[in-house]
Scaffold this motif. Structure first.
Motif, PDB file in Angstrom:
ATOM      1  N   CYS A 133       6.577  11.596  -8.155  1.00 52.61           N
ATOM      2  CA  CYS A 133       6.735  12.453  -8.114  1.00 52.61           C
ATOM      3  C   CYS A 133       6.110  14.016  -7.619  1.00 52.61           C
ATOM      4  CB  CYS A 133       7.977  13.606  -8.362  1.00 52.61           C
ATOM      5  SG  CYS A 133       9.840  12.582  -8.173  1.00 52.61           S
ATOM      6  N   ARG A 135       2.527  13.563  -6.835  1.00 54.21           N
ATOM      7  CA  ARG A 135       1.460  13.216  -6.169  1.00 54.21           C
ATOM      8  C   ARG A 135       2.463  13.228  -5.016  1.00 54.21           C
ATOM      9  NH1 ARG A 135      -2.034  15.736  -7.516  1.00 54.21           N
ATOM     10  NH2 ARG A 135      -2.740  15.171  -5.403  1.00 54.21           N
ATOM     11  N   PHE A 136       3.105  13.125  -4.298  1.00 56.93           N
ATOM     12  CA  PHE A 136       3.877  13.430  -3.347  1.00 56.93           C
ATOM     13  C   PHE A 136       4.394  14.435  -2.506  1.00 56.93           C
ATOM     14  CE2 PHE A 136       7.919  14.069  -0.906  1.00 56.93           C
ATOM     15  CZ  PHE A 136       7.786  12.896   0.219  1.00 56.93           C
ATOM     16  N   ASP A 137       4.504  15.451  -3.758  1.00 57.71           N
ATOM     17  CA  ASP A 137       5.051  16.676  -4.190  1.00 57.71           C
ATOM     18  C   ASP A 137       3.494  17.441  -3.318  1.00 57.71           C
ATOM     19  OD1 ASP A 137       6.786  19.841  -4.001  1.00 57.71           O
ATOM     20  OD2 ASP A 137       5.125  19.679  -5.146  1.00 57.71           O
ATOM     21  N   LYS A 139       1.134  16.568  -2.496  1.00 56.06           N
ATOM     22  CA  LYS A 139       0.894  15.654  -0.744  1.00 56.06           C
ATOM     23  C   LYS A 139       1.192  16.258   0.384  1.00 56.06           C
ATOM     24  CE  LYS A 139      -3.616  13.610  -1.660  1.00 56.06           C
ATOM     25  NZ  LYS A 139      -4.484  14.338  -1.041  1.00 56.06           N
ATOM     26  N   ILE A 160       2.672   8.605   3.412  1.00 58.06           N
ATOM     27  CA  ILE A 160       1.487   9.082   2.217  1.00 58.06           C
ATOM     28  C   ILE A 160       1.594   8.198   1.024  1.00 58.06           C
ATOM     29  CG2 ILE A 160       1.419   9.577   0.074  1.00 58.06           C
ATOM     30  CD1 ILE A 160       3.274  12.075   0.717  1.00 58.06           C
ATOM     31  N   ILE A 162       0.561   5.657  -1.923  1.00 54.73           N
ATOM     32  CA  ILE A 162       0.561   6.533  -3.661  1.00 54.73           C
ATOM     33  C   ILE A 162       0.911   4.813  -4.117  1.00 54.73           C
ATOM     34  CG2 ILE A 162       1.785   7.313  -5.724  1.00 54.73           C
ATOM     35  CD1 ILE A 162       3.470   8.975  -3.785  1.00 54.73           C
ATOM     36  N   LEU A 182      11.692   7.771  -4.311  1.00 57.14           N
ATOM     37  CA  LEU A 182      12.080   8.320  -2.966  1.00 57.14           C
ATOM     38  C   LEU A 182      13.471   7.990  -2.808  1.00 57.14           C
ATOM     39  CD1 LEU A 182       9.380   6.497  -1.302  1.00 57.14           C
ATOM     40  CD2 LEU A 182       9.365   8.269  -2.345  1.00 57.14           C
ATOM     41  N   TYR A 225      11.728  16.303   3.621  1.00 51.71           N
ATOM     42  CA  TYR A 225      10.565  15.985   3.336  1.00 51.71           C
ATOM     43  C   TYR A 225      10.430  14.886   4.704  1.00 51.71           C
ATOM     44  CZ  TYR A 225      10.143  17.177  -1.540  1.00 51.71           C
ATOM     45  OH  TYR A 225       9.824  18.242  -2.813  1.00 51.71           O
ATOM     46  N   VAL A 228       7.880  13.377   6.245  1.00 51.63           N
ATOM     47  CA  VAL A 228       6.897  12.122   5.669  1.00 51.63           C
ATOM     48  C   VAL A 228       8.104  11.207   6.377  1.00 51.63           C
ATOM     49  CG1 VAL A 228       6.573  10.626   3.942  1.00 51.63           C
ATOM     50  CG2 VAL A 228       6.511  13.894   3.428  1.00 51.63           C
ATOM     51  N   VAL A 231       6.128   6.334   2.798  1.00 52.02           N
ATOM     52  CA  VAL A 231       5.031   6.025   2.437  1.00 52.02           C
ATOM     53  C   VAL A 231       4.382   4.974   1.959  1.00 52.02           C
ATOM     54  CG1 VAL A 231       5.123   6.241  -0.598  1.00 52.02           C
ATOM     55  CG2 VAL A 231       6.095   8.108   0.318  1.00 52.02           C
ATOM     56  N   TYR A 233       3.171   2.408  -0.864  1.00 53.21           N
ATOM     57  CA  TYR A 233       3.026   2.047  -2.806  1.00 53.21           C
ATOM     58  C   TYR A 233       2.249   0.471  -3.416  1.00 53.21           C
ATOM     59  CZ  TYR A 233       4.300   1.659  -7.357  1.00 53.21           C
ATOM     60  OH  TYR A 233       4.796   1.382  -8.711  1.00 53.21           O
TER      61      TYR A 233
END
Length: 338
Positions: A133, A135-137, A139, A160, A162, A182, A225, A228, A231, A233
């Protein structure tokens, strides 16, 4: 001119331990895999190779994503420095790479003993979720503050990428932390009872950062979000991935892998010597779509028969499209002759 990843640009004592190990003559096949991933890649800011050699993991993940895009047949426009990948093709989109790092003072995701796995997987999963969370935030903030203003980004889906390198044994994470981060869906081994055929799961909206602070999870559960689109991952795009893909059948190593086993709490467990082991570049990779995306990715754009793709149905159910033998976990053990 092909990018030269391996000629040392820094003193030996500043090399990252994995890069330093990889420089050994016996890991020539592994270096060949990494060089193949990097074919067509450009060091756009003049720092990439140095960062690969000194910090390794974030640059390694970037090369993995570049290789995955090539596997998907998606061309990358390397004229732009940011985001990391401006992807051309029928539906152009942007992909930004990041990794979940250890917290300040935390142990790294390498150099640990397999003899001491995590003692509490509840704490392990919560901490991994929080690092994702974070790193997501970071970016998303970067996108809103900077990337969005670029002509080559505006109006395109934003993805994104990750990877989990946030602690020793980070490859144990599988999909637990990303599903919680997520979609707010948590699988709880501790709440699972003897005789159950499925791991207990329930919805969560926060995760405890400390005794006084909770962090929001379920980042794709509303339109907060919406910029986005998805993701990408993995917790298995690691040094072990290079070892698995390397053409080195005489390597003295054994691979233990876990795979889904419907109707049972116990996964399918496979063991193989290197000469008998096969793994695909895309094995262990997740693509997770945002149902509230302002610019959703069209069906099939990031689909591949070896990865796990997750979408949300109209009723909120997670639709999971993955091979029956999807790679949940990989452990590599080196054999020492006696």
């Amino acid at each position: 001119m092909p990018i030269d990843l391996f000629t040392h640009q820094v003193d030996a004592d500043t090399l990252h331990p994995i890069f330093k190990m990889m420089s050994d003559a016996r890991f020539g096949p592994e270096r060949a895999v990494l060089a193949q991933w990097a074919e067509g890649f450009e060091d756009r800011d003049g720092k990439f190779v140095r960062e690969l050699q000194t910090t390794f993991e974030s640059s390694f993940w970037e090369l993995y994503l570049f290789a995955a895009l090539k596997e998907l047949g998606l061309p990358v426009d390397l004229r732009h420095h940011a985001p990391d990948f401006v992807v051309d093709g029928k539906v152009p989109f942007c992909l930004e790479a990041t990794i979940a790092n250890p917290p300040a003072g935390g142990e790294p995701a390498y150099g640990f003993s397999m003899a001491a796995p995590p003692k509490d997987f509840t704490d392990f999963n919560i901490e991994s979720t929080l690092r994702i969370c974070n790193r997501f935030d970071a970016k998303v903030k970067k996108y809103r503050k900077s990337y969005l203003n670029h002509a080559h980004v505006e109006g395109k889906p934003f993805v994104i990428g990750i990877a989990s390198f946030d602690r020793p044994h980070s490859h144990f994470a599988s999909g637990r932390p990303i599903l919680a981060a997520l979609y707010g869906l948590y699988y709880d081994e501790a709440a699972t009872r003897p005789g159950d055929i499925r791991v207990a799961s329930y919805n969560v909206s926060t995760a405890p950062k400390n005794a006084n602070t909770d962090i929001e999870v379920g980042l794709f559960c509303d339109d907060s979000y919406a910029e986005v689109s998805a993701v990408v991952y993995s917790c298995l795009a690691t040094w072990g991935k290079l070892r698995a893909l390397a053409d080195n059948p005489e390597a003295l190593s054994v691979y233990t892998t876990l795979h889904p086993n419907p109707g049972s709490l116990l996964p399918v467990v496979r063991n193989a010597r290197k000469r008998d082991y096969t793994e695909h570049l895309m094995d262990g990779l997740f693509v997770l779509h945002n149902p509230f995306a302002r610019h959703p990715l069209p069906s099939g754009l990031l689909s591949h028969p070896r990865l796990c793709e997750i979408r949300v149905a109209d009723d909120g159910e997670l639709i999971n499209n993955a091979p029956d033998d999807f790679l949940l976990f990989r452990m590599l053990q080196r054999i020492k002759p006696t």
